[in-house]
Design a protein around this motif. Structure first.
Motif, PDB file in Angstrom:
ATOM      1  N   ARG A   1      -6.563  13.501   0.767  1.00 21.88           N
ATOM      2  CA  ARG A   1      -6.280  12.623  -0.358  1.00 21.88           C
ATOM      3  C   ARG A   1      -6.734  13.237  -1.667  1.00 21.88           C
ATOM      4  O   ARG A   1      -6.117  13.022  -2.713  1.00 21.88           O
ATOM      5  CB  ARG A   1      -6.844  11.219  -0.146  1.00 21.88           C
ATOM      6  CG  ARG A   1      -8.331  11.118  -0.041  1.00 21.88           C
ATOM      7  CD  ARG A   1      -8.758   9.654   0.094  1.00 21.88           C
ATOM      8  NE  ARG A   1     -10.211   9.595   0.031  1.00 21.88           N
ATOM      9  CZ  ARG A   1     -10.986   9.173   1.029  1.00 21.88           C
ATOM     10  NH1 ARG A   1     -10.467   8.751   2.150  1.00 21.88           N
ATOM     11  NH2 ARG A   1     -12.287   9.163   0.895  1.00 21.88           N
TER      12      ARG A   1
ATOM     13  N   LEU B   1      -7.471   5.837  -4.904  1.00 18.97           N
ATOM     14  CA  LEU B   1      -7.844   4.568  -4.260  1.00 18.97           C
ATOM     15  C   LEU B   1      -6.801   4.072  -3.239  1.00 18.97           C
ATOM     16  O   LEU B   1      -7.164   3.699  -2.126  1.00 18.97           O
ATOM     17  CB  LEU B   1      -8.132   3.510  -5.336  1.00 18.97           C
ATOM     18  CG  LEU B   1      -8.578   2.145  -4.829  1.00 18.97           C
ATOM     19  CD1 LEU B   1      -9.873   2.248  -4.038  1.00 18.97           C
ATOM     20  CD2 LEU B   1      -8.758   1.162  -5.984  1.00 18.97           C
ATOM     21  N   PRO B   2      -5.480   4.090  -3.595  1.00 18.31           N
ATOM     22  CA  PRO B   2      -4.505   3.606  -2.609  1.00 18.31           C
ATOM     23  C   PRO B   2      -4.505   4.447  -1.331  1.00 18.31           C
ATOM     24  O   PRO B   2      -4.301   3.910  -0.240  1.00 18.31           O
ATOM     25  CB  PRO B   2      -3.156   3.744  -3.325  1.00 18.31           C
ATOM     26  CG  PRO B   2      -3.486   3.784  -4.772  1.00 18.31           C
ATOM     27  CD  PRO B   2      -4.823   4.432  -4.880  1.00 18.31           C
TER      28      PRO B   2
ATOM     29  N   ARG C   1      -2.290   6.664 -10.320  1.00 17.15           N
ATOM     30  CA  ARG C   1      -2.688   5.826  -9.198  1.00 17.15           C
ATOM     31  C   ARG C   1      -1.471   5.135  -8.591  1.00 17.15           C
ATOM     32  O   ARG C   1      -1.395   4.936  -7.378  1.00 17.15           O
ATOM     33  CB  ARG C   1      -3.703   4.781  -9.688  1.00 17.15           C
ATOM     34  CG  ARG C   1      -4.281   3.925  -8.594  1.00 17.15           C
ATOM     35  CD  ARG C   1      -5.344   3.004  -9.135  1.00 17.15           C
ATOM     36  NE  ARG C   1      -4.790   2.073 -10.114  1.00 17.15           N
ATOM     37  CZ  ARG C   1      -5.515   1.311 -10.924  1.00 17.15           C
ATOM     38  NH1 ARG C   1      -6.829   1.386 -10.891  1.00 17.15           N
ATOM     39  NH2 ARG C   1      -4.941   0.494 -11.773  1.00 17.15           N
TER      40      ARG C   1
ATOM     41  N   ASP D   1     -15.115   5.826   5.245  1.00 13.68           N
ATOM     42  CA  ASP D   1     -14.909   5.568   3.816  1.00 13.68           C
ATOM     43  C   ASP D   1     -15.539   4.244   3.407  1.00 13.68           C
ATOM     44  O   ASP D   1     -16.097   4.114   2.322  1.00 13.68           O
ATOM     45  CB  ASP D   1     -13.416   5.552   3.481  1.00 13.68           C
ATOM     46  CG  ASP D   1     -12.825   6.950   3.516  1.00 13.68           C
ATOM     47  OD1 ASP D   1     -13.573   7.899   3.232  1.00 13.68           O
ATOM     48  OD2 ASP D   1     -11.634   7.081   3.829  1.00 13.68           O
TER      49      ASP D   1
ATOM     50  N   LYS E   1      -7.113   6.011  -0.091  1.00 14.53           N
ATOM     51  CA  LYS E   1      -8.335   5.664   0.627  1.00 14.53           C
ATOM     52  C   LYS E   1      -8.108   4.370   1.407  1.00 14.53           C
ATOM     53  O   LYS E   1      -8.489   4.262   2.570  1.00 14.53           O
ATOM     54  CB  LYS E   1      -9.445   5.478  -0.401  1.00 14.53           C
ATOM     55  CG  LYS E   1     -10.839   5.470   0.160  1.00 14.53           C
ATOM     56  CD  LYS E   1     -11.797   5.612  -0.999  1.00 14.53           C
ATOM     57  CE  LYS E   1     -13.195   5.232  -0.654  1.00 14.53           C
ATOM     58  NZ  LYS E   1     -14.071   5.321  -1.829  1.00 14.53           N
ATOM     59  N   ILE E   2      -7.463   3.410   0.737  1.00 14.93           N
ATOM     60  CA  ILE E   2      -7.174   2.149   1.411  1.00 14.93           C
ATOM     61  C   ILE E   2      -6.237   2.398   2.588  1.00 14.93           C
ATOM     62  O   ILE E   2      -6.385   1.798   3.652  1.00 14.93           O
ATOM     63  CB  ILE E   2      -6.583   1.137   0.408  1.00 14.93           C
ATOM     64  CG1 ILE E   2      -7.666   0.712  -0.586  1.00 14.93           C
ATOM     65  CG2 ILE E   2      -6.009  -0.072   1.136  1.00 14.93           C
ATOM     66  CD1 ILE E   2      -7.163  -0.100  -1.745  1.00 14.93           C
ATOM     67  N   ALA E   3      -5.295   3.334   2.409  1.00 17.54           N
ATOM     68  CA  ALA E   3      -4.345   3.634   3.483  1.00 17.54           C
ATOM     69  C   ALA E   3      -5.025   4.316   4.661  1.00 17.54           C
ATOM     70  O   ALA E   3      -4.458   4.360   5.751  1.00 17.54           O
ATOM     71  CB  ALA E   3      -3.225   4.520   2.953  1.00 17.54           C
ATOM     72  N   GLY E   4      -6.230   4.861   4.431  1.00 17.81           N
ATOM     73  CA  GLY E   4      -6.955   5.498   5.525  1.00 17.81           C
ATOM     74  C   GLY E   4      -6.677   6.981   5.641  1.00 17.81           C
ATOM     75  O   GLY E   4      -6.861   7.564   6.708  1.00 17.81           O
ATOM     76  N   MET E   5      -6.239   7.584   4.550  1.00  9.57           N
ATOM     77  CA  MET E   5      -5.993   9.026   4.582  1.00  9.57           C
ATOM     78  C   MET E   5      -7.330   9.773   4.547  1.00  9.57           C
ATOM     79  O   MET E   5      -8.309   9.275   3.997  1.00  9.57           O
ATOM     80  CB  MET E   5      -5.146   9.410   3.356  1.00  9.57           C
ATOM     81  CG  MET E   5      -4.637  10.845   3.377  1.00  9.57           C
ATOM     82  SD  MET E   5      -3.832  11.267   1.815  1.00  9.57           S
ATOM     83  CE  MET E   5      -2.162  10.759   2.139  1.00  9.57           C
ATOM     84  N   GLY E   6      -7.364  10.939   5.161  1.00  8.70           N
ATOM     85  CA  GLY E   6      -8.604  11.723   5.222  1.00  8.70           C
ATOM     86  C   GLY E   6      -9.052  12.192   3.846  1.00  8.70           C
ATOM     87  O   GLY E   6      -8.235  12.326   2.924  1.00  8.70           O
TER      88      GLY E   6
ATOM     89  N   MET F   1      -8.375   1.400   5.452  1.00  3.68           N
ATOM     90  CA  MET F   1      -9.528   2.182   5.041  1.00  3.68           C
ATOM     91  C   MET F   1     -10.331   2.605   6.266  1.00  3.68           C
ATOM     92  O   MET F   1     -10.581   1.808   7.167  1.00  3.68           O
ATOM     93  CB  MET F   1     -10.396   1.331   4.115  1.00  3.68           C
ATOM     94  CG  MET F   1     -11.056   2.130   3.033  1.00  3.68           C
ATOM     95  SD  MET F   1     -11.721   0.991   1.801  1.00  3.68           S
ATOM     96  CE  MET F   1     -12.383   2.078   0.615  1.00  3.68           C
ATOM     97  N   ARG F   2     -10.711   3.850   6.300  1.00  2.00           N
ATOM     98  CA  ARG F   2     -11.483   4.328   7.446  1.00  2.00           C
ATOM     99  C   ARG F   2     -12.901   3.805   7.401  1.00  2.00           C
ATOM    100  O   ARG F   2     -13.445   3.564   6.332  1.00  2.00           O
ATOM    101  CB  ARG F   2     -11.524   5.857   7.429  1.00  2.00           C
ATOM    102  CG  ARG F   2     -10.182   6.463   7.663  1.00  2.00           C
ATOM    103  CD  ARG F   2     -10.310   7.954   7.700  1.00  2.00           C
ATOM    104  NE  ARG F   2      -9.009   8.542   7.955  1.00  2.00           N
ATOM    105  CZ  ARG F   2      -8.838   9.816   8.265  1.00  2.00           C
ATOM    106  NH1 ARG F   2      -9.877  10.618   8.322  1.00  2.00           N
ATOM    107  NH2 ARG F   2      -7.640  10.287   8.485  1.00  2.00           N
TER     108      ARG F   2
ATOM    109  N   MET G   1      -3.465  -3.549  -3.764  1.00  2.41           N
ATOM    110  CA  MET G   1      -3.036  -2.265  -3.209  1.00  2.41           C
ATOM    111  C   MET G   1      -3.050  -2.258  -1.698  1.00  2.41           C
ATOM    112  O   MET G   1      -2.998  -1.184  -1.082  1.00  2.41           O
ATOM    113  CB  MET G   1      -3.926  -1.155  -3.739  1.00  2.41           C
ATOM    114  CG  MET G   1      -3.623  -0.876  -5.178  1.00  2.41           C
ATOM    115  SD  MET G   1      -4.716   0.358  -5.788  1.00  2.41           S
ATOM    116  CE  MET G   1      -3.973   0.639  -7.365  1.00  2.41           C
ATOM    117  N   GLY G   2      -3.139  -3.425  -1.110  1.00  4.25           N
ATOM    118  CA  GLY G   2      -2.931  -3.522   0.325  1.00  4.25           C
ATOM    119  C   GLY G   2      -4.191  -3.509   1.171  1.00  4.25           C
ATOM    120  O   GLY G   2      -4.116  -3.367   2.380  1.00  4.25           O
ATOM    121  N   MET G   3      -5.351  -3.681   0.560  1.00  3.23           N
ATOM    122  CA  MET G   3      -6.562  -3.757   1.380  1.00  3.23           C
ATOM    123  C   MET G   3      -6.648  -5.166   1.954  1.00  3.23           C
ATOM    124  O   MET G   3      -6.505  -6.152   1.228  1.00  3.23           O
ATOM    125  CB  MET G   3      -7.787  -3.454   0.515  1.00  3.23           C
ATOM    126  CG  MET G   3      -9.063  -3.383   1.300  1.00  3.23           C
ATOM    127  SD  MET G   3     -10.138  -2.127   0.599  1.00  3.23           S
ATOM    128  CE  MET G   3     -11.733  -2.686   1.133  1.00  3.23           C
TER     129      MET G   3
ATOM    130  N   ASN H   1       0.812  -1.216   0.000  1.00  2.00           N
ATOM    131  CA  ASN H   1       0.000   0.000   0.000  1.00  2.00           C
ATOM    132  C   ASN H   1       0.848   1.269   0.000  1.00  2.00           C
ATOM    133  O   ASN H   1       0.504   2.250  -0.641  1.00  2.00           O
ATOM    134  CB  ASN H   1      -0.930  -0.013   1.217  1.00  2.00           C
ATOM    135  CG  ASN H   1      -1.880   1.171   1.227  1.00  2.00           C
ATOM    136  OD1 ASN H   1      -1.876   1.971   2.136  1.00  2.00           O
ATOM    137  ND2 ASN H   1      -2.691   1.279   0.170  1.00  2.00           N
TER     138      ASN H   1
END
Ligand SMILES: Nc1ncnc2c1ncn2[C@@H]1O[C@H](COP(=O)(O)OP(=O)(O)OP(=O)(O)O)[C@@H](O)[C@H]1O
Ligand SMILES: [Mg+2]
Lengths: 256, 430
Positions: A123, A111-112, A159, B5, A114-119, B1-2, B334-336, A87
């Motif tokens: 993002r 998308l990456p 991406r 989200d 979002k997966i990482a959990g960025m606000g 992912m939050r 992508m790491g999910m 990720n």
């Protein structure tokens, strides 16, 4: 960039299926990738290039052999750590675009993150930066399906680099594009390498693209048949695979 | 992912194939709609019955009569017995039967039964009319059990049994005819009640209105406290003391602490002594059992509809997983994590469930309220206070949560399938 951040693969073997239908896609491949270099994996169709790339990118596990990423054995890494690596440290350009249809260009690019959990705000800001860099800012709100092939591939590259990765793995990044568009995409990738020091691992059967990389490894039937290093003037053969017959080169480079 | 989200992605994914989602939501809608309505009928009816029970009295009350020994046609005449044959015709007896009267001896016997706290005879009085000021006189009746029961009030207060002042609880249908502007206006007013004594002479008795009640199915007529009943009874007897007092019905309070089993035992004890004792619930129980049965059957149909809808959800999501194989593969590449993919698809199931149930419940409430209003004006106008469809927030919320749970459970199989996908296989998927 961290000089220890090396991908070191030794004796990778991978086979698909079992029994009579068993197929050995890789039969012992060793590769080392240094930080900041550009490496081309060249070979005919079906020679095992994508399989090798997937193993190097921790998308798949080898049957035999070891893989070390930044000095740590990939086998010792937890699932979570592997997900985190893919990720945050890796960017991917697959053989097909794999853009999510009916979702905006911007949303595809981020998308990456979002997966990482960025606000959300952060993002989108980063996504727009990347799109501007790729001259796609005006398409940010468009659906991905409405873009041309070259534009799609640029979105895919966006991406891949949106998370500021150390390594971008690109599987035939120009395979779907005409020569002129392909050249633009190549320029973008090499510019990223030059300006941001991103390591590039490019799978290709295009000899010209391979030549632009610092190093090439040629694969045939799951084995490395030769390795070459390029200088600005041309190709220099090195290491154990220094002796490459013209025949080996032409078969390797002549993939369709 | 939050989490935020994940939820947002799940919601937008749900709307990606609109037709398919709509059809699945429709199936859930039917189930949720039915379930909401049937629950509302159950709640409406049981609330009404509870109000009626309240109107008749506390749960610790028996209505006691002599066990009516079958004086129905075909049994031939029963021999006269001076000790037990005092007969009164009573409102409380089932139509077509004659209830034998309770005498003072009976009352002592009942009071002596273990578990009975007190026994009060019900004295029935038959007033002729009610009048406010010098207005029109209206025919009027007093509910004999009102002194021991609780009225379903719309204004004012309950009767005070210990008050020496004559008190009256007026049925709300009398408010306007008597000339009051509103129920509140009637409270505190003094009315006169006309009553004819056994000698044919008419008397008037004054009473103060302390409350206004909804007319109830089982306790028709006005309520009067002990003081008013005594005054009316005295007026009715015309000053003549009858030697033997007899009553049609008595009300007995039993020990509040008694368990349901003990109450049943107590009823059996009274039965062996020759008395029929019924609690208010006993009298209404039969009605409620039938209604509960109907509601139960309807609920079962609704649940069957929901189970069918659950298969719809499974099918929809399986198709969705199939269609989005590459997307899932990409997200995993992508790491999910598999867990997050699982959550995403479970959330999609829950979103579908929520949509179906919220819309179903909403439409049920809208239509049901309209229907209920129409019915209470028309078909059910004879039952004031009956709100045939009662939508309780908790039961509506329960239906929605139940459907969401069913949806979540249906989503497990597809979500598991998505979570287990190998990213490489998925990306190779053509
Ligand atoms: N899941 C699989 N099951 C069976 N065989 C597979 C599977 N994946 C790959 N292979 C086989 O492994 C070999 C190597 O595949 P790979 O995708 O690495 O080739 P490639 O070098 O990337 O080819 P191309 O240039 O066409 O992309 C091929 O012969 C392919 O048929
Ligand atoms: Mg390939």
């Amino acid at each position: 960039m961290d000089s220890q951040w090396v991908i070191d693969a030794q004796g990778l073997e991978k086979s698909y299926g079992s029994g009579a239908s068993r197929f050995d896609a890789l039969k012992g491949v060793s590769v080392q990738i240094a930080p900041g270099e550009t490496l081309a994996i060249v070979g005919k169709s079906g020679s095992g290039k994508s399989t090798l790339m997937h193993l190097l990118a921790l998308l798949d596990e080898p049957d035999e052999g070891t893989l070390q990423v930044a000095g740590r054995d990939a086998k010792s890494l937890s699932k979570c750590a592997v997900n985190g690596l893919r990720n945050k440290e890796f960017g991917f350009v697959f053989q097909q675009f794999f853009l999510t249809p009916n979702v905006s260009v911007l949303d595809n690019v981020i998308l990456p993150l979002k997966i990482a959990g960025m606000g959300g705000k952060e993002r989108r800001k980063r996504g727009m930066e990347v799109l501007e860099q790729l001259e796609l800012a005006d398409k940010a709100g468009n659906k991905a399906t409405t873009l041309s092939g070259g534009q799609k591939q640029r979105v895919v590259i966006g991406r891949a680099l949106v998370n500021a990765p150390r390594v971008i793995f690109a599987d035939e990044p120009t395979g779907n594009l005409d020569t002129a568009t392909g050249a633009v995409v190549e320029d973008i990738l090499f510019e990223l390498n030059r300006s941001q020091g991103i390591t590039l691992v490019i799978v290709t059967h295009d000899e010209d693209l391979a030549a632009r990389c610092d190093r090439q490894i040629y694969i045939r039937d799951g084995l490395v048949v030769s390795q070459t290093t390029s200088t600005h003037t041309g190709l220099t053969h090195t290491g154990a695979h220094a002796l490459v017959t013209p025949e080996a080169l032409s078969t390797a480079g002549g993939a369709e | 992912m939050r989490t935020k989200d994940l939820v947002a992605t799940a919601i937008s994914n749900t709307f990606r194939s609109k037709l398919r989602t709509t059809l699945t939501v429709l199936a859930i809608f039917v189930g949720a709609f039915t379930l909401t309505l049937t629950n509302a009928v159950g709640a409406g009816v049981s609330q009404y019955v509870d109000a009626q029970v309240g109107a008749l009295g506390a749960p610790d009350v028996f209505i006691i009569t002599q066990a009516s020994d079958a004086t129905t046609a075909g049994d031939g005449p029963v021999k006269y017995n001076a000790g037990s044959s005092a007969s009164v015709s009573s409102q409380q007896g089932p139509p077509g039967t004659t209830t034998k009267a309770l005498t003072d001896t009976d009352l002592t016997k009942i009071a002596d039964t273990a578990g009975i706290v007190s026994v009060d005879p019900i004295r029935s009085v038959q007033p002729d009319y009610i009048e406010y000021g010098t207005g029109t006189q209206y025919e009027f009746s007093i509910n004999a059990t009102s002194a021991v029961t609780t009225a379903d009030l719309t204004a004012g207060a309950q009767l005070d049994g210990s008050a020496s002042e004559a008190q009256l609880v007026l049925p709300d249908t009398f408010v306007t005819p008597l000339g009051f502007a509103s129920a509140d206006d009637a409270v505190g007013a003094s009315v006169s009640i006309g009553i004819t004594d056994i000698l044919g002479e008419q008397h008037t008795v004054n009473a103060t209105i302390v409350g206004v009640s909804l007319e109830s199915l089982l306790a028709a007529g006005a309520g009067a406290n002990d003081a008013l009943i005594a005054e009316l009874a005295d007026a009715q007897s015309g000053g003549i003391e009858t030697a033997v007092t007899s009553y049609g019905v008595a009300v007995a309070h039993f020990d509040k602490a008694l368990s349901a089993d003990a109450v049943t035992a107590l009823k059996a004890d009274l039965a062996t002594e020759g008395y029929t004792a019924n609690t208010i619930e006993d009298q209404l129980g039969a009605v409620q059992t039938v209604i509960n049965g109907i509601v139960g059957v309807l609920n079962a149909f609704a649940v069957i509809a929901l189970i069918a809808a659950a298969f719809g959800i499974i099918n929809t999501l399986l198709m969705s997983v199939q269609e989005r194989t590459r997307e899932i593969g990409l997200m995993k590449a992508m790491g999910m994590s598999g867990g997050k993919v699982y959550t995403l698809f479970s959330l999609e199931a829950i979103v579908i469930g929520f949509l179906g149930s919220a819309i179903g419940a909403g439409v049920a409430i809208g239509l049901g309220s309209a229907l209920s209003a129409v019915l209470s004006q028309g078909l059910l106008s004879g039952l004031p206070g009956l709100n045939i469809l009662l939508f309780e927030p908790t039961s509506v919320a329960f239906v929605i949560l139940l459907v969401m749970l069913i949806a979540f459970l249906s989503g497990t199989l597809p979500a598991q399938r998505a979570a287990k996908q190998n990213p490489i296989e998925s990306l190779r998927y053509e």
